[in-house]
Design a protein around this motif. Structure first.
Motif, mmCIF file in Angstrom:
data_model
loop_
_atom_site.group_PDB
_atom_site.id
_atom_site.type_symbol
_atom_site.label_atom_id
_atom_site.label_comp_id
_atom_site.label_asym_id
_atom_site.label_seq_id
_atom_site.Cartn_x
_atom_site.Cartn_y
_atom_site.Cartn_z
ATOM 1 N N SER A 37 -34.285 -22.552 -1.484
ATOM 2 C CA SER A 37 -34.090 -23.854 -2.123
ATOM 3 C C SER A 37 -35.330 -24.210 -2.913
ATOM 4 C CB SER A 37 -33.805 -24.940 -1.072
ATOM 5 O OG SER A 37 -34.899 -25.064 -0.181
ATOM 6 N N ILE A 38 -35.159 -25.108 -3.868
ATOM 7 C CA ILE A 38 -36.259 -25.621 -4.677
ATOM 8 C C ILE A 38 -36.460 -27.077 -4.278
ATOM 9 C CG2 ILE A 38 -37.041 -26.161 -7.003
ATOM 10 C CD1 ILE A 38 -35.235 -23.833 -7.971
ATOM 11 N N GLU A 39 -37.612 -27.362 -3.689
ATOM 12 C CA GLU A 39 -37.872 -28.717 -3.220
ATOM 13 C C GLU A 39 -38.474 -29.540 -4.346
ATOM 14 O OE1 GLU A 39 -39.839 -28.658 0.639
ATOM 15 O OE2 GLU A 39 -39.026 -26.641 0.913
ATOM 16 N N THR A 53 -45.944 -28.221 -11.419
ATOM 17 C CA THR A 53 -46.243 -27.359 -10.276
ATOM 18 C C THR A 53 -44.975 -26.636 -9.844
ATOM 19 O OG1 THR A 53 -45.879 -29.189 -8.739
ATOM 20 C CG2 THR A 53 -48.152 -28.775 -9.417
ATOM 21 N N SER A 54 -45.162 -25.469 -9.248
ATOM 22 C CA SER A 54 -44.028 -24.669 -8.783
ATOM 23 C C SER A 54 -44.477 -23.763 -7.644
ATOM 24 C CB SER A 54 -43.474 -23.825 -9.932
ATOM 25 O OG SER A 54 -42.486 -22.912 -9.465
ATOM 26 N N GLU A 55 -43.510 -23.415 -6.780
ATOM 27 C CA GLU A 55 -43.762 -22.489 -5.677
ATOM 28 C C GLU A 55 -43.309 -21.063 -6.013
ATOM 29 O OE1 GLU A 55 -43.421 -25.044 -1.577
ATOM 30 O OE2 GLU A 55 -41.532 -24.417 -2.500
ATOM 31 N N LYS A 56 -42.986 -20.796 -7.265
ATOM 32 C CA LYS A 56 -42.353 -19.521 -7.607
ATOM 33 C C LYS A 56 -43.226 -18.302 -7.338
ATOM 34 C CE LYS A 56 -43.496 -19.859 -12.532
ATOM 35 N NZ LYS A 56 -42.913 -19.870 -13.881
ATOM 36 N N SER A 57 -44.554 -18.473 -7.253
ATOM 37 C CA SER A 57 -45.442 -17.346 -6.953
ATOM 38 C C SER A 57 -45.529 -17.062 -5.457
ATOM 39 C CB SER A 57 -46.852 -17.643 -7.473
ATOM 40 O OG SER A 57 -47.475 -18.660 -6.692
ATOM 41 N N GLY A 58 -44.924 -17.927 -4.655
ATOM 42 C CA GLY A 58 -45.055 -17.832 -3.203
ATOM 43 C C GLY A 58 -45.972 -18.894 -2.643
ATOM 44 N N PHE A 59 -46.734 -19.538 -3.526
ATOM 45 C CA PHE A 59 -47.592 -20.666 -3.172
ATOM 46 C C PHE A 59 -47.479 -21.703 -4.284
ATOM 47 C CE2 PHE A 59 -49.313 -17.095 -0.880
ATOM 48 C CZ PHE A 59 -49.695 -17.625 0.355
ATOM 49 N N LYS A 60 -47.596 -22.968 -3.942
ATOM 50 C CA LYS A 60 -47.466 -24.012 -4.950
ATOM 51 C C LYS A 60 -48.696 -24.026 -5.856
ATOM 52 C CE LYS A 60 -46.863 -29.017 -5.483
ATOM 53 N NZ LYS A 60 -46.802 -30.314 -4.792
ATOM 54 N N HIS A 61 -48.452 -23.835 -7.160
ATOM 55 C CA HIS A 61 -49.548 -23.803 -8.126
ATOM 56 C C HIS A 61 -49.189 -24.564 -9.396
ATOM 57 C CE1 HIS A 61 -52.606 -21.481 -6.158
ATOM 58 N NE2 HIS A 61 -51.707 -20.608 -5.738
ATOM 59 N N ILE A 62 -50.195 -24.721 -10.261
ATOM 60 C CA ILE A 62 -50.062 -25.514 -11.482
ATOM 61 C C ILE A 62 -49.831 -24.583 -12.675
ATOM 62 C CG2 ILE A 62 -51.129 -27.270 -12.945
ATOM 63 C CD1 ILE A 62 -53.001 -27.918 -10.588
ATOM 64 N N ASN A 103 -45.338 -24.783 14.259
ATOM 65 C CA ASN A 103 -44.554 -23.547 14.262
ATOM 66 C C ASN A 103 -44.313 -23.034 12.855
ATOM 67 O OD1 ASN A 103 -42.481 -26.034 15.229
ATOM 68 N ND2 ASN A 103 -41.988 -25.047 13.280
ATOM 69 N N ARG A 104 -43.784 -21.835 12.744
ATOM 70 C CA ARG A 104 -43.342 -21.336 11.438
ATOM 71 C C ARG A 104 -42.261 -22.271 10.889
ATOM 72 N NH1 ARG A 104 -41.748 -15.346 12.986
ATOM 73 N NH2 ARG A 104 -41.426 -16.423 14.976
ATOM 74 N N GLY A 105 -42.257 -22.423 9.583
ATOM 75 C CA GLY A 105 -41.372 -23.398 8.940
ATOM 76 C C GLY A 105 -42.130 -24.621 8.462
ATOM 77 N N THR A 106 -43.341 -24.833 9.018
ATOM 78 C CA THR A 106 -44.150 -25.972 8.584
ATOM 79 C C THR A 106 -44.880 -25.633 7.291
ATOM 80 O OG1 THR A 106 -45.920 -25.260 10.094
ATOM 81 C CG2 THR A 106 -44.367 -26.912 10.898
ATOM 82 N N GLY A 107 -45.637 -26.603 6.759
ATOM 83 C CA GLY A 107 -46.160 -26.490 5.415
ATOM 84 C C GLY A 107 -47.604 -26.056 5.283
ATOM 85 N N ALA A 108 -48.055 -26.017 4.018
ATOM 86 C CA ALA A 108 -49.435 -25.745 3.608
ATOM 87 C C ALA A 108 -49.842 -24.287 3.741
ATOM 88 C CB ALA A 108 -50.426 -26.625 4.377
ATOM 89 N N ARG A 109 -48.876 -23.387 4.033
ATOM 90 C CA ARG A 109 -49.225 -21.985 4.247
ATOM 91 C C ARG A 109 -48.346 -21.031 3.424
ATOM 92 N NH1 ARG A 109 -50.056 -20.785 10.509
ATOM 93 N NH2 ARG A 109 -50.666 -18.797 9.556
ATOM 94 N N GLY A 110 -47.729 -21.549 2.378
ATOM 95 C CA GLY A 110 -46.962 -20.689 1.495
ATOM 96 C C GLY A 110 -45.485 -20.660 1.802
ATOM 97 N N VAL A 111 -44.740 -20.127 0.830
ATOM 98 C CA VAL A 111 -43.276 -20.121 0.897
ATOM 99 C C VAL A 111 -42.758 -19.246 2.033
ATOM 100 C CG1 VAL A 111 -41.191 -19.412 -0.349
ATOM 101 C CG2 VAL A 111 -42.967 -20.693 -1.534
ATOM 102 N N ALA A 112 -43.323 -18.045 2.217
ATOM 103 C CA ALA A 112 -42.814 -17.124 3.237
ATOM 104 C C ALA A 112 -42.903 -17.738 4.622
ATOM 105 C CB ALA A 112 -43.589 -15.811 3.190
ATOM 106 N N PHE A 113 -43.989 -18.442 4.898
ATOM 107 C CA PHE A 113 -44.170 -19.086 6.197
ATOM 108 C C PHE A 113 -43.221 -20.277 6.341
ATOM 109 C CE2 PHE A 113 -46.234 -21.820 9.325
ATOM 110 C CZ PHE A 113 -46.708 -20.912 10.270
ATOM 111 N N LYS A 114 -43.064 -21.042 5.274
ATOM 112 C CA LYS A 114 -42.267 -22.275 5.323
ATOM 113 C C LYS A 114 -40.766 -22.019 5.335
ATOM 114 C CE LYS A 114 -42.068 -24.963 1.620
ATOM 115 N NZ LYS A 114 -42.407 -25.982 0.610
ATOM 116 N N LYS A 115 -40.300 -21.059 4.548
ATOM 117 C CA LYS A 115 -38.856 -20.911 4.347
ATOM 118 C C LYS A 115 -38.219 -19.839 5.219
ATOM 119 C CE LYS A 115 -38.860 -23.056 -0.188
ATOM 120 N NZ LYS A 115 -38.417 -23.027 -1.588
ATOM 121 N N ILE A 116 -38.958 -19.351 6.200
ATOM 122 C CA ILE A 116 -38.402 -18.363 7.128
ATOM 123 C C ILE A 116 -37.280 -18.958 7.969
ATOM 124 C CG2 ILE A 116 -40.038 -18.853 9.001
ATOM 125 C CD1 ILE A 116 -40.141 -15.802 9.500
#
Length: 725
Positions: free
Chosen positions: A321-323, A343-352, A545-558
């Motif tokens: 999903s795109i938040e 900003t976008s998370e498309k690289s796996g981390f939110k960047h400008i 736990n995994r699924g929480t934020g600030a650590r990239g898409v792979a960690f958050k969207k698992i």
């Protein structure tokens, strides 16, 4: 003998010190506000960028940055009266761009999380006169036009504007109707899940108003009984649950001079979202984001008023999903009228990124295995961006600057802990708020180039209370995972912590997608309740736990399409890990949480029946089929597409595993996580012949507060823990 005497004396002095420390009571935490952090009310920048505004003791004050002795009182509620002789209480205010008029809101009545109605007044600084903005009822989101000559607002689902020169009120729409048609403000689910309520915007030339219309006539009604009268009253509102009908949303542009309305073509698909709308630098071009219902395909679209056409200027797709908070909150248009920053998370981390929408070119401004948390803005003059990020550590936040071309990245505010900033309109100054696990908020004024100018609020009294009450601070640690990753956590131990003892522990959990509890910032009121529990012999732990934020898409969207599976597994794993520590009594591990955390704590007690002895579940989601469409489908898709994702980790379907002690708490007036959730869990527990405790707060919403409510709740939770853990 000398050594023994010395040790005895030292122990005696330590005992006196402990005895001298003040004891925390629940009344201190939840009634008296003993540990409340001080802030600056309605702090904002003045248009000139050389002053800031605040509300203090009923006065709207403008303070000169260079010389604070030159502060000016723009309005004093005690010294300003209407023609009738009445005075008003200032609750919110805004200034026109020329600062000659002040819009003052008073007598505010909350509706939902981000909405309220107010009675608004206009104060003319030139004539020192105070006048009612509009008769006919309270208003929502009253806002000056850029030229300061008009004010728009919403009343009873219709959009209006007032000519401040003549005092004439004009209706932009007239078809608004309760639980059917809404103009200019959001329906419940947009307000809650897309994080905005005001759904209109003045054009840069003050000649047009763009606005949303929500047709919620097909959205199912949710009704709540409101108790207190001889016969309970019924509160009915439109709430789309997962998989159910949403509002049909459209955009329009009202031309103020011609009193005409132009419809914006948002496409042929009705079952979609428009989570953001804003004017570009041109008064002819309105930008909006279109998002499909699955929220994995977004388009940024420009609507030309003169050409009456739409152009897709940016598009993004995702397997999950795109938040909107990751892409729609930070769109900044440049003066060249051909590019924007986003900003976008498309690289796996939110960047400008910088997007040239005329040439279709894109450039990454920031990059790396860390997250941009907030884009503060862009200084056109120096071509400098200012932003907040997790580059130093995911449990902290720092303020950086960087050039538009990606060069010259520089840390400008990075004291250990959490740092957030608000910049003046010309970016010459910023107000920094810093706190850490060990120190409360400190608000300071800075020159962007020269550094600290002065302290605005230091919370010195609260800082001294930490010593007076013997407050134990949080210690951060990591729990290793089998895959080589780790979970962040914190622990709070008593001052007299004894490594030879075995302590019962209480774990706190939220755990929802993109959330974060383990953060190096000064905590809220629960922290001081925890200090009471330390004195009673508990240790406090919290694990993200995994699924929480600030650590990239792979960690958050698992956790995508399986809410509650990996998160619960991680909490159970963490509890077992903690239970293996020499100072933890593995037979007395408890867990508690609120909302998503209530969902987690109930699940942990059932699915981790051999690990947890007790759980407190406050205002929990117990079945994602009961929760709203936007949030739930963002992470689960619809129940029709993903029934197992909804059912497999619903605590309702794990009641047969319950062994420990459960306290279930809910407010009957919860408009967000419906009381229905706890009723369903209770019914399942009864069918399974499982004993539990429950308590319901009449008419209280999701926050469960008001009067003695929190005091009562936390006393009950304390008693439950002492008896059952």
């Amino acid at each position: 003998m000398k050594i023994n005497s010395y040790l005895i004396g030292l122990l005696f002095l330590c005992n006196l010190t402990l005895q001298a420390q003040k004891e925390i009571t629940l009344a201190d935490v939840w009634k008296n506000g003993t540990f409340a952090q001080r802030s600056i009310q309605n702090l904002n920048w003045a248009a000139d960028g050389q002053s800031y505004l605040e509300l203090k003791a009923g006065k709207i004050i403008k303070t000169n940055i260079q010389d604070p002795t030159k502060s000016e009182v723009l309005f004093d509620e005690k010294g300003t009266k209407m023609a009738s002789g009445e005075t008003i209480r200032v609750q919110k205010f805004s200034l026109s761009n020329d600062e000659q008029k002040i819009l003052i809101g008073t007598a505010s009545e909350p509706i939902y999380r981000r909405s309220s109605t107010e009675t608004n007044y206009v104060f003319d600084r030139a004539t020192q006169s105070l006048s009612l903005l509009a008769a006919g009822g309270k208003q929502m989101h009253a806002s000056f036009s850029p030229d300061g000559k008009k004010v728009s607002f919403v009343r009873e689902n219709n959009l209006y504007w007032v000519d401040l020169t003549t005092g004439t009120e004009k209706a932009v729409t007239t078809s608004g109707k309760l639980n059917a048609i809404i103009h200019g403000v959001c329906d419940w689910v947009y307000e809650e899940e897309f994080s905005f309520s005001k759904a209109f915007a003045w054009s840069p030339d003050s000649k047009k108003i763009a606005f949303y219309t929500f047709d919620e006539s097909q959205v199912p009604v949710y009704n709540m009984q409101m108790w207190g009268d001889l016969y309970p009253k019924e509160y009915r509102y439109k709430y789309p649950k997962a998989g159910e009908a949403n509002s049909t949303v459209s955009l329009s542009i009202a031309n103020i001079e011609s009193a005409s309305i132009q419809k914006v073509d948002v496409g042929p698909i009705k079952d979609q979202y428009i989570p953001r709308m804003k004017w570009t630098k041109s008064a002819d071009v309105l930008a909006y984001i279109r998002l499909n219902r699955l929220q994995n395909h977004m388009e940024l679209i420009h609507h030309s008023i003169s050409k009456a056409n739409e152009t897709i200027v940016y598009e993004e797709k995702s397997d999950t999903s795109i938040e909107i908070e990751s892409i729609g909150n930070d769109i900044t248009y440049l003066n060249d009228q051909k590019s924007f920053i986003f900003t976008s998370e498309k690289s796996g981390f939110k960047h400008i990124y910088l997007q040239d929408f005329t040439a279709g070119k894109q450039q990454a401004i920031t990059q790396g295995n860390w997250e941009v948390d907030d884009l503060y803005g862009f200084d056109e003059k120096s071509k400098t961006l200012y932003f907040n990020s997790t580059e130093r550590t995911p449990i902290g936040r720092d303020v950086y600057q960087i050039q538009l071309n990606g060069s010259g990245k520089k840390l400008i505010a990075g004291t250990t802990g959490t740092n957030t900033a608000t910049f003046s309109p010309d970016f010459s100054y910023y107000i920094l708020t810093h706190s850490s696990a060990k120190s409360p908020s400190k608000i300071t004024l800075h020159n962007t180039k020269a550094g600290l100018m002065r302290v605005l609020e230091d919370n010195a009294k609260l800082a001294s209370q930490l010593t007076e009450y013997g407050i134990s601070t949080r210690e951060f640690f990591e729990i290793p995972l089998a895959n080589g990753d780790h979970l962040n956590g914190y622990v709070i131990k008593p001052a007299n912590f004894d490594t030879s003892k075995k302590y019962p522990i209480l774990m706190h959990v939220y755990g929802g997608p993109g959330s974060q509890q383990v953060l190096d910032s000064f905590p809220g009121a629960d922290f001081f309740w925890y200090q009471m529990l330390l004195k009673k012999g508990y240790l406090i732990y919290c694990i993200d736990n995994r699924g929480t934020g600030a650590r990239g898409v792979a960690f958050k969207k698992i956790t995508y399409q399986n809410l509650g599976k990996i998160e619960v597994e991680d909490q159970i794993f963490a509890a077992k890990y903690l239970g293996g520590l020499p100072h933890v009594d593995a037979s007395r591990i408890g867990i508690w949480g609120w909302s998503y955390g209530g969902f987690m704590s109930a699940n942990c007690l059932m699915q981790g029946a051999s690990v947890f002895k007790a759980a407190i579940s406050v205002a929990p989601v117990t079945n994602w089929r009961f929760y709203d469409s936007i949030y739930t489908e963002r992470y689960q898709r619809t129940p029709q597409e993903n029934p197992h994702g909804y059912d497999d980790n619903s605590p309702v379907n794990h009641v047969d595993k319950l062994k420990g002690n459960l306290l279930l708490v809910h407010g009957t007036g919860d408009d967000n996580v419906h009381f229905q959730n706890s009723v369903a869990l209770e019914e399942a527990l009864i069918k399974a012949n499982k004993q539990f405790q429950s308590f319901y707060y009449p008419n209280r919403n999701h926050g469960i507060y008001g009067g003695n409510t929190r005091l009562h709740l936390y006393q009950m939770m304390t008693d439950f823990l002492e008896k059952n853990l």
